[in-house]
Design an enzyme around this catalytic site. Sequence first.
Site, PDB file in Angstrom:
ATOM      1  N   THR A  64       0.810  -1.226   0.000  1.00  0.00           N
ATOM      2  CA  THR A  64       0.000   0.000   0.000  1.00  0.00           C
ATOM      3  C   THR A  64       0.838   1.267   0.000  1.00  0.00           C
ATOM      4  O   THR A  64       0.279   2.369   0.021  1.00  0.00           O
ATOM      5  CB  THR A  64      -0.896   0.011   1.251  1.00  0.00           C
ATOM      6  OG1 THR A  64      -0.066  -0.092   2.415  1.00  0.00           O
ATOM      7  CG2 THR A  64      -1.864  -1.168   1.227  1.00  0.00           C
ATOM      8  N   LYS A 135      -4.589  11.820   9.934  1.00  0.00           N
ATOM      9  CA  LYS A 135      -4.272  13.228   9.707  1.00  0.00           C
ATOM     10  C   LYS A 135      -5.402  13.932   8.958  1.00  0.00           C
ATOM     11  O   LYS A 135      -5.699  15.103   9.214  1.00  0.00           O
ATOM     12  CB  LYS A 135      -2.960  13.356   8.926  1.00  0.00           C
ATOM     13  CG  LYS A 135      -2.571  14.803   8.632  1.00  0.00           C
ATOM     14  CD  LYS A 135      -1.194  14.923   8.030  1.00  0.00           C
ATOM     15  CE  LYS A 135      -0.856  16.393   7.771  1.00  0.00           C
ATOM     16  NZ  LYS A 135       0.531  16.578   7.308  1.00  0.00           N
ATOM     17  N   HIS A 272      -1.978  -0.575  54.109  1.00  0.00           N
ATOM     18  CA  HIS A 272      -1.492   0.710  53.598  1.00  0.00           C
ATOM     19  C   HIS A 272      -0.051   0.617  53.097  1.00  0.00           C
ATOM     20  O   HIS A 272       0.802   1.447  53.413  1.00  0.00           O
ATOM     21  CB  HIS A 272      -1.622   1.793  54.661  1.00  0.00           C
ATOM     22  CG  HIS A 272      -3.024   1.986  55.151  1.00  0.00           C
ATOM     23  ND1 HIS A 272      -4.096   2.115  54.291  1.00  0.00           N
ATOM     24  CD2 HIS A 272      -3.536   2.036  56.408  1.00  0.00           C
ATOM     25  CE1 HIS A 272      -5.211   2.264  55.000  1.00  0.00           C
ATOM     26  NE2 HIS A 272      -4.895   2.203  56.280  1.00  0.00           N
ATOM     27  N   GLU A 324      -9.584  -7.691  53.346  1.00  0.00           N
ATOM     28  CA  GLU A 324      -9.961  -7.141  52.038  1.00  0.00           C
ATOM     29  C   GLU A 324      -9.641  -8.132  50.920  1.00  0.00           C
ATOM     30  O   GLU A 324     -10.457  -8.371  50.030  1.00  0.00           O
ATOM     31  CB  GLU A 324      -9.208  -5.832  51.772  1.00  0.00           C
ATOM     32  CG  GLU A 324      -9.682  -4.654  52.585  1.00  0.00           C
ATOM     33  CD  GLU A 324     -10.830  -3.911  51.931  1.00  0.00           C
ATOM     34  OE1 GLU A 324     -11.342  -4.384  50.902  1.00  0.00           O
ATOM     35  OE2 GLU A 324     -11.216  -2.855  52.457  1.00  0.00           O
ATOM     36  N   ASN A 414      11.385   5.849  57.412  1.00  0.00           N
ATOM     37  CA  ASN A 414      12.412   5.078  58.116  1.00  0.00           C
ATOM     38  C   ASN A 414      11.788   3.803  58.649  1.00  0.00           C
ATOM     39  O   ASN A 414      10.673   3.826  59.172  1.00  0.00           O
ATOM     40  CB  ASN A 414      13.007   5.893  59.263  1.00  0.00           C
ATOM     41  CG  ASN A 414      13.921   6.989  58.779  1.00  0.00           C
ATOM     42  OD1 ASN A 414      14.757   6.783  57.924  1.00  0.00           O
ATOM     43  ND2 ASN A 414      13.770   8.194  59.361  1.00  0.00           N
ATOM     44  N   ARG A 434      14.649   7.733  62.792  1.00  0.00           N
ATOM     45  CA  ARG A 434      14.881   6.303  63.028  1.00  0.00           C
ATOM     46  C   ARG A 434      14.579   5.887  64.462  1.00  0.00           C
ATOM     47  O   ARG A 434      14.133   4.775  64.707  1.00  0.00           O
ATOM     48  CB  ARG A 434      16.320   5.962  62.642  1.00  0.00           C
ATOM     49  CG  ARG A 434      16.571   4.474  62.480  1.00  0.00           C
ATOM     50  CD  ARG A 434      17.714   4.223  61.531  1.00  0.00           C
ATOM     51  NE  ARG A 434      17.417   4.767  60.210  1.00  0.00           N
ATOM     52  CZ  ARG A 434      16.658   4.166  59.295  1.00  0.00           C
ATOM     53  NH1 ARG A 434      16.119   2.996  59.549  1.00  0.00           N
ATOM     54  NH2 ARG A 434      16.430   4.742  58.131  1.00  0.00           N
ATOM     55  N   PHE A 459      21.469   3.110  57.907  1.00  0.00           N
ATOM     56  CA  PHE A 459      22.376   3.159  59.059  1.00  0.00           C
ATOM     57  C   PHE A 459      21.780   3.928  60.243  1.00  0.00           C
ATOM     58  O   PHE A 459      20.864   4.730  60.093  1.00  0.00           O
ATOM     59  CB  PHE A 459      23.737   3.725  58.674  1.00  0.00           C
ATOM     60  CG  PHE A 459      23.727   5.160  58.173  1.00  0.00           C
ATOM     61  CD1 PHE A 459      23.334   6.216  58.985  1.00  0.00           C
ATOM     62  CD2 PHE A 459      24.153   5.461  56.878  1.00  0.00           C
ATOM     63  CE1 PHE A 459      23.354   7.527  58.542  1.00  0.00           C
ATOM     64  CE2 PHE A 459      24.177   6.772  56.408  1.00  0.00           C
ATOM     65  CZ  PHE A 459      23.770   7.804  57.248  1.00  0.00           C
TER      66      PHE A 459
END
Length: 510
Positions: A64, A135, A272, A324, A414, A434, A459
């Site tokens: 084509t 187009k 969550h 759930e 953390n 932390r 750390f």
Amino acid sequence: MKSALISVSDKTGVVEFAKNLVSLGYRIISTGGTAKALTAGGVQNIGISEITGFPECLDGRVKTLHPKVHAGLLARRDDPEHMKQLKELGVDTIDVVCVNLYPFKATIMKEGVSVEEAVENIDIGGPTMLRSAAKNYKGVTVVTDPRDYGEVIERLKNDTMDEKYRMKLMYKVYSHTAEYDSIISGYFGSLLGEEFPEVVTFAYEKAQELRYGENPHQRAAFYREPLPVEGSLPQAVQLHGKELSFNNINDAAGAIELVKEYDEPCVVASKHTNPCGVATAKDIYTAYMRAYECDPVSIFGGIVACNREVDARTAAEMSKIFLEIIIAPSFTDEAMKILTVKPNVRLLKLDVTKKPLKKQYDMKKVVGGLLVQDKDETLYSPEDVKVVTKKAPTKEQMKQLEFAYKVVKHTKSNAIVVANDFAAIGVGGGQTNRIWAAGQAMERAGDKVKGAVLASDAFFPFSDCVELCAKYGISAIIQPGGSIRDKDSIEECDKHGIAMVFVGSRHFKH
């Protein structure tokens, strides 16, 4: 006489569509296999070579790609000069284009497919016709989705093919070709090992509309990757319950990734996007009971992911509370009878042991941009493990530490996780410092904390976390190390006889 050019790979409904076009006065132009299918279906059609005066060649690579096709598509019907040129050139307009593309996606999904076979299934003429027709959408009706056949025919029949609907068809074309090109570029980028190119495109297909997003005032939908990702949530089969929500999908995906960390029978309870219970055991029942015991409050209304079949005994315990979602590779018939008594619980069948066949990336959308990174698929390298205290962990403690470190890897930073006997007994996640995360985890552990092990996702910036560990009776700690004040934490561990190992691999999760 109006003309319709039909050339489709997916021949679903195309014979009926063509018959309807003929009844509306269209002549049908077609190519190759589509022409054979239409002829077999009793639809008279004209081969593309009769229009172009040029034979299909190069094993069908050129059919084509010809001025008589694209001039007929691109000529503006409202421009007298365009229409004059068509007449002078002996070119007829093409008023309907119905095209869908070579099955590149299906081809590369076949096991053992060669690059040569993939290349031969890259469509050239199809996208070119679609883009030309789209187009010129004001003058050409362009159809690429078989689901649109019915409405297109109705609108043509009733003369309601308005500009807005034509623009919608145009939009679908460019979405379709963009996805097609994205899959092709992704495939070859993967072969070449291209990780972070200068320009990146991702294609996703809508899996479902969602009732709402994180909150009821937010609209939402769920999209999946066009190529299946083994062991991922979009591959799950829902056996029972309500439709998944936005938060269900987000939370369940996290639970699935964590349960994949373990080869032993394992149960993950999540709320969550944070784990609120994780345990491994000799069987799934024991693993569930011990995961439940970590936080019997938070698991209510949560999500449970299992890496073994759910049996009747486990189902009976699960049914005692509101969950759930329950995800597992399978459910026994007896378990299904027990769990389906509750109409709303979602039961998802998913083999979480399956690994993706190609490399996965983690992406986070920010306003105005996109963050893309490697998926965090490592835990730590054995050669990087360093005992930094006078007291070394026992072999058994080291196994417990590894268990806990897998949990902390999937907990929002953390993050601190306290574990004992291959069960999380306290999880502190998502804290802004932390020491708060450590206090939360050890307080949650309660009476079981003495002698337990503790994992930190990053750390210790100060010795205060170790001081708290000593107060609660923690016996061993695993953490990445790397603070400029590591010495303070090491000395504090030595002071209280706590074993501590550094592993050099941080696992922030934001």
